[in-house]
Design an enzyme around this catalytic site. Structure first.
Site, short mmCIF file in Angstrom:
data_model
loop_
_atom_site.label_atom_id
_atom_site.label_comp_id
_atom_site.label_asym_id
_atom_site.label_seq_id
_atom_site.Cartn_x
_atom_site.Cartn_y
_atom_site.Cartn_z
N LYS A 146 -17.23 -40.96 35.42
CA LYS A 146 -16.23 -41.62 36.27
C LYS A 146 -14.85 -41.00 36.09
O LYS A 146 -14.19 -40.64 37.05
CB LYS A 146 -16.17 -43.12 35.95
CG LYS A 146 -14.93 -43.80 36.53
CD LYS A 146 -14.84 -45.26 36.18
CE LYS A 146 -13.95 -45.60 35.03
NZ LYS A 146 -12.51 -45.57 35.25
N ASN A 147 -14.43 -40.87 34.83
CA ASN A 147 -13.05 -40.45 34.61
C ASN A 147 -12.82 -38.96 34.90
O ASN A 147 -11.68 -38.50 34.90
CB ASN A 147 -12.58 -40.83 33.20
CG ASN A 147 -12.36 -42.34 33.11
OD1 ASN A 147 -12.29 -43.02 34.13
ND2 ASN A 147 -12.28 -42.86 31.90
N CYS A 206 -7.67 -51.53 35.77
CA CYS A 206 -7.92 -52.66 34.88
C CYS A 206 -6.63 -53.17 34.25
O CYS A 206 -5.76 -52.37 33.88
CB CYS A 206 -8.87 -52.24 33.75
SG CYS A 206 -10.56 -51.95 34.30
N ARG A 220 0.55 -49.98 31.05
CA ARG A 220 0.12 -48.76 31.74
C ARG A 220 1.18 -48.12 32.66
O ARG A 220 0.95 -47.92 33.86
CB ARG A 220 -1.20 -49.00 32.51
CG ARG A 220 -2.27 -49.62 31.64
CD ARG A 220 -3.60 -49.71 32.32
NE ARG A 220 -4.35 -48.45 32.30
CZ ARG A 220 -5.52 -48.28 32.88
NH1 ARG A 220 -6.07 -49.27 33.54
NH2 ARG A 220 -6.14 -47.13 32.82
N ASP A 257 -12.30 -46.70 25.25
CA ASP A 257 -13.24 -47.25 26.25
C ASP A 257 -14.56 -47.71 25.62
O ASP A 257 -15.36 -48.36 26.29
CB ASP A 257 -13.54 -46.20 27.33
CG ASP A 257 -12.30 -45.81 28.11
OD1 ASP A 257 -11.31 -46.56 28.05
OD2 ASP A 257 -12.32 -44.75 28.76
N ARG A 290 -17.44 -50.71 39.19
CA ARG A 290 -16.47 -49.62 39.39
C ARG A 290 -16.84 -48.41 38.54
O ARG A 290 -16.46 -47.29 38.86
CB ARG A 290 -15.07 -50.08 38.96
CG ARG A 290 -14.38 -50.98 39.95
CD ARG A 290 -12.92 -51.16 39.56
NE ARG A 290 -12.43 -49.93 39.01
CZ ARG A 290 -11.66 -49.83 37.93
NH1 ARG A 290 -11.27 -50.91 37.31
NH2 ARG A 290 -11.25 -48.67 37.49
N1 EPU Z 1 1.07 -44.12 28.93
C1 EPU Z 1 2.43 -44.24 29.04
N2 EPU Z 1 3.06 -43.54 30.01
C2 EPU Z 1 2.39 -42.72 30.87
C3 EPU Z 1 1.00 -42.59 30.76
C4 EPU Z 1 0.35 -43.31 29.76
O1 EPU Z 1 3.06 -44.97 28.28
O2 EPU Z 1 3.04 -42.12 31.74
C5 EPU Z 1 0.35 -44.91 27.91
C6 EPU Z 1 -0.54 -45.95 28.59
O3 EPU Z 1 0.19 -47.11 28.91
C7 EPU Z 1 -1.61 -46.21 27.57
C8 EPU Z 1 -1.76 -44.84 26.90
O4 EPU Z 1 -0.56 -44.10 27.22
O5 EPU Z 1 -1.18 -47.15 26.64
C9 EPU Z 1 -2.98 -44.06 27.33
O6 EPU Z 1 -2.87 -43.70 28.66
P1 EPU Z 1 -3.56 -42.42 29.31
O7 EPU Z 1 -2.59 -41.89 30.30
O8 EPU Z 1 -4.10 -41.51 28.28
O9 EPU Z 1 -4.75 -43.10 30.05
P2 EPU Z 1 -5.05 -43.13 31.60
O10 EPU Z 1 -4.99 -41.77 32.15
O11 EPU Z 1 -4.30 -44.21 32.26
C10 EPU Z 1 -7.60 -42.65 31.25
C11 EPU Z 1 -8.86 -43.35 31.66
C12 EPU Z 1 -9.01 -44.63 30.87
C13 EPU Z 1 -9.04 -44.31 29.39
C14 EPU Z 1 -7.79 -43.50 29.00
C15 EPU Z 1 -7.79 -43.06 27.56
C16 EPU Z 1 -8.99 -42.71 33.98
C17 EPU Z 1 -8.88 -43.10 35.40
N3 EPU Z 1 -8.76 -43.65 33.08
O12 EPU Z 1 -6.57 -43.58 31.55
O13 EPU Z 1 -10.25 -45.18 31.25
O14 EPU Z 1 -9.04 -45.51 28.65
O15 EPU Z 1 -7.67 -42.35 29.85
O16 EPU Z 1 -8.90 -42.30 27.29
O17 EPU Z 1 -9.30 -41.59 33.67
C18 EPU Z 1 -11.84 -46.86 31.56
O18 EPU Z 1 -12.61 -45.98 31.97
O19 EPU Z 1 -12.23 -48.04 31.30
C19 EPU Z 1 -10.44 -46.54 31.34
C20 EPU Z 1 -9.48 -47.46 31.20
#
Ligand code: EPU
Length: 417
Positions: free
Chosen positions: A22-23, A116, A121, A304, A396
């Protein structure tokens, strides 16, 4: 609304084949529009997040053909339009259209992404990256406009190794002038998968999978054929399930190295795993040792997987601990596990699971995707019937979850309520 009714307590055996990640796919689909020619992506999971992104493509007048497990995307007639919140709110990954459209058209307007509710975030690191490339960001009532006369390669240091920011900056930088270096980049396998797609399209990206990624801008991107990597979180979820109630349960079509942090913790618990080149066979044991887990960025223990792991830890003899370091609010499954008979205490970013306890089926709510996966595992482990509502969250991210589980002997049914 959908409800999942599970009759628990049945041992599971046979094979569960893991789908595309998915990701990864949620970034590959927006990335494909950077090409001016046809891009074919195979091993695409049939999940609602994929559907939601295809709806955005169609809204942007991109031609999308869906066959079993593959997508053919042709953006030669694409129109760069403001993407309204009815599309972006369905999933977090809609934000990858920011980097992709900014890279392609030097301008994007779109509403805030959804996803979610597991903490604040923010997307400040994505926006800081776009600004470093020369773009101007404005926010009017949560509608973002990011635009630039020209995007110019530069050095970007991420304060946190964010998956989303790393990918979004790569998307914006591939067609920029000159060289971009992302330092403290995230190293998740999904980032390598996206960089490989872009390179197959003609981009010049080196270092994906390490903490320093170099992107040398190119003039245009072309045709390619690309495969989505297996979903390491889906794989991990079913390996955990096997450790709870498996009887030689085989999890196939996986890259075991991607879930090493999980498998080494399971081995520390006393779970016996037969790890092959692209599969893991797992059976339930007894006398599991308690463990301590701290979530980290890759290759650390994936956030995750901490929710799906929790019900398994109720089988351990003694106190297990989980420390969540990535998100502020990823313990919403705990009150429901406690209603099912677990003894779990949460304080700040830590949960303590006191075992062993037996789980008993009851009515619970999937508050988010991985909380939902945790409740499916708990329901399958439990005696009696568990009814999970808000199942849409689970659909999802887990392809054909009901069919895959029925095939290995589980008793569950998805009902419309
Ligand atoms: N963060 C910031 N500022 C930013 C971006 C991130 O403070 O500009 C913080 C976030 O608030 C969070 C942390 O950094 O506390 C991690 O965020 P990251 O950007 O690494 O995660 P993401 O890209 O939003 C993806 C996956 C998530 C998974 C995380 C970590 C997707 C669509 N989502 O999220 O997947 O938990 O990386 O591996 O790729 C899931 O599949 O259930 C899921 C939540």
């Amino acid at each position: 609304m959908k409800m999942l009714e599970i009759k628990g307590g049945k041992p599971l055996s046979g094979t569960i084949r893991i789908s595309g990640a998915k990701n990864s796919v949620v970034a590959l689909i927006p990335a494909a529009v950077l090409s001016s020619e046809e891009v074919t992506i195979c091993n695409v999971p049939n999940i609602t997040d994929t559907e939601a992104l295809c709806e955005i493509l169609e809204f942007l007048n991109v031609d999308v053909k869906r066959a079993t497990e593959s997508l053919v995307i042709n953006s030669s007639n694409m129109q760069n339009k403001e993407i309204p919140s009815m599309y972006t709110k369905k999933l977090r990954a809609s934000y990858y259209f920011m980097g992709a459209l900014l890279g392609k058209y030097k301008k994007v307007t779109m509403a805030l992404p959804g996803g979610c509710s597991i903490g604040a975030r923010p997307i400040n690191l994505h926006l800081k990256g776009f600004e470093a490339l020369g773009a101007k960001v404005t926010n009017n009532d949560n509608i973002y406009t990011v635009e630039a006369k020209e995007l110019k390669g530069t050095n970007i240091y991420l304060d946190f190794a964010s998956v989303g920011a790393t990918i979004n900056i790569m998307l914006a930088a591939v067609l920029a002038k000159g060289t971009t270096i992302i330092d403290n980049a995230a190293k998740e396998p999904e980032i390598v998968n996206v960089a490989t797609l872009l390179n197959n399209m003609g981009a010049k990206i080196r270092g994906a999978g390490t903490s320093s990624i170099e992107i040398v801008g190119v003039e245009k991107l072309g045709k390619c054929f690309h495969e989505v990597i297996p979903d390491r979180i889906e794989a991990g979820t079913y390996v955990i399930l096997g450790a709870a109630i498996g009887n030689n349960l085989k999890i196939s079509n996986i890259i075991p190295e991607h879930i090493e942090a999980l498998t080494s913790k399971l081995e520390e618990m006393g779970v016996f795993l037969d790890i092959g080149a692209d599969y893991i066979i797992v059976s339930s044991g007894n006398n599991y040792n308690p463990i301590n887990v701290k979530t980290q960025t890759y290759p650390g223990f994936a956030t995750d997987l901490q929710q799906p792991l929790t019900p398994l830890l109720t089988m351990c003899n003694g106190k297990s601990k989980i420390e969540e370091t990535i998100y502020e609010n990823r313990f919403m499954h705990i009150p429901y596990l406690n209603q099912m008979g677990a003894d779990i205490r949460v304080k700040n970013q830590n949960s303590t699971i006191i075992g062993p306890t037996k789980l008993i089926g009851t009515d619970v709510v999937a508050t988010d995707l991985r909380a939902g996966a945790a409740l499916v595992i708990a329901g399958l482990m439990a005696k009696g019937t568990t009814k999970i509502t808000n199942v849409e969250h689970i659909l999802r991210g887990y392809e054909n979850i009901v069919e895959k589980l029925i095939d290995v002997g589980a008793s569950l049914e998805l009902k419309e309520i």
